[in-house]
Design an enzyme around this catalytic site. Structure first.
Site: not given
Ligand code: ACO
Length: 429
Positions: A306, A363
């Protein structure tokens, strides 16, 4: 006295005011920075940008705190109802008995959609995604209703707010039935908000659906948990559209589109797809987690991570408990729940997830509850939209009643070509 932050750039100091919120969050106000220094700020994805001041919802991502209008989500999820919580978000205070009765009456009065709108559903192809239909139809509601609203008048605004909240249910149920080629079901006024929605989803023209109270309560709680989450992608979209003084229906339709994406509300569908594939393929969970860590084909652990929560998501905690209770009560054994719990355990012990502070989000378990409620997968994000609507309405209203508000218009750092010479097509090689 306002505290100042000092920025030193190119040998000069710039003093910037620090704004402090009611929960002591501090922000540097950079609104005059460009006129003073020529600098803008750059923050891809707005990860550290406050786009507005708001008094609706507070999130502390480090401590896992979520409050609507000052009330903890844990309290609202146990003591309130979705309709009461919606009133709280939109009008700022919990309703009195008579205010709630009036709001409920309006919800009942506006449950029908204009008969001409029913024909709009015929224009969509079979299997059209319900989120596409929902967005189009939310905009279409505005063609049948007055779009000018006195956003600052509580008594007046109760009607448009109730109208939209009531109609989204009817439209959502109709879009689902349309996607299955089933006849649309009229609402029944004597039913409560969630019961009425379930009736429109599942009744047959010759046999009304009788909802189990455990099902009604679980869905009501799920809607409360989704009702607002400050400046998330869809709400920021609603606010941005509203900032151009667009009407409520157009702004909310844009919010539905933003919510649809798999990184936002669409994640609840992606989680179920991921868990189903794991159950069907029998793939070892540690192997799957390795694929996530290696980013094989961009695979992510959906329902994890998140932007704001870096410890735990309080909504995920409540949903997980609620999920167990509901499945026990209904006597359902869902292999997806077992695999979800095992996968969570593997991930939470893994340094990749620990270092990046990745935890289950709202989720992760919500899809499993919705499956248990009998809701089909392609309706999951629609349910999220019904839940999020009061938040969108509250934010639209906050934008429209802010006398010092301006149209949202971010800046950018241009990294494209500078000057290019136009070549006639025959000379382009
Ligand atoms: N699985 C694997 N790796 C992940 C995940 C994940 N679900 N989420 C984040 N990471 C990693 C990224 O690759 C990144 O790694 P790095 O620093 O080595 O490049 C690090 O964790 C930081 O992640 P970001 O993508 O920069 O985080 P951001 O804040 O941009 O994204 C998000 C947040 C979109 C929710 C992300 O965690 C994600 O894609 N999760 C999966 C989709 C999801 O569950 N979305 C629902 C969110 S809740 C909502 O909207 C109601």
């Amino acid at each position: 006295m306002t505290e100042l932050a000092t920025l030193r750039y190119s040998g000069k100091n710039y003093e910037l005011p620090v704004v402090v919120g009611t929960q002591n969050e501090a922000a540097v106000d950079i609104s005059k920075l460009r006129s003073q220094s020529g600098l803008i700020t750059l923050d891809n994805g707005y990860g550290n940008t406050g786009s507005c001041s708001s008094s609706i919802t507070y999130v502390d991502g480090e401590k896992g705190v979520l409050k609507y209008r000052g009330y903890l989500i844990e309290v609202l999820a146990t003591k309130s109802t979705f309709v009461e919580t919606a009133y709280l978000l939109i009008f700022g205070d919990l309703p009195t008995t008579s205010q709630l009765a009036e709001f409920r009456k309006l919800l009942m009065q506006h449950e029908f959609i204009h008969e001409d709108m029913r024909h709009h559903f015929d224009g969509f192809p079979p299997n059209a995604p319900p989120m596409a239909i929902l967005s189009a139809m939310m905009n279409a509601v505005g063609c049948f209703e007055p779009v000018f609203m006195q956003a600052d008048d509580d008594e007046y605004f109760m009607e448009p707010a109730a109208r939209l909240m009531s109609k989204i249910r009817t439209i959502a149920a109709a879009s689902y039935r349309k996607s299955l080629g089933k006849p649309l079901i009229y609402p029944r006024s004597k039913l409560r908000y969630v019961e009425n929605f379930l009736h429109m989803l599942f009744s047959k023209p010759y046999e009304p659906y009788e909802a189990d109270e455990a099902v009604v309560q679980a869905l009501d709680k799920l809607l409360i948990l989704h009702a607002d989450h400050e400046q998330n992608c869809s709400t920021s979209t609603v606010r941005m559209v509203a900032s151009s003084q667009a009407n409520l229906y157009a702004s909310v339709a844009a919010g539905v589109c933003a919510l649809w994406g798999p990184l936002h509300g669409g994640a609840n569908v992606a989680v179920i797809d991921m868990l189903s594939e794991l159950v069907e393929s029998g793939q070892k969970l540690d192997k799957f987690v390795e694929r996530v860590k290696n980013r094989d084909e961009g695979v992510r652990l959906m329902g994890f991570g998140h932007r704001v929560y870096k410890n735990f998501d309080p909504r995920a905690k409540i949903i997980k408990e609620s999920c167990h209770r509901l499945l026990d009560k209904l006597g359902i054994e869902d292999p997806l729940l077992d695999i979800a719990m095992q996968l969570e355990e593997v991930a939470l012990k893994d340094p990749y997830f620990i270092e990046r502070k990745l935890y289950p989000n709202v989720d992760y378990y919500s899809g499993i509850i919705m499956r248990a409620l009998g809701i089909p997968t392609d309706m999951f994000t629609v349910i999220f939209a019904i839940g999020r609507l009061p938040g969108w309405i509250a934010h639209w209203r906050e934008v429209h009643t802010n006398d010092s508000g301006r149209i949202d218009r971010p800046r950018q750092i241009y990294v494209g070509h500078t000057a290019r010479e136009y070549l006639p097509i025959e000379d382009r090689g």
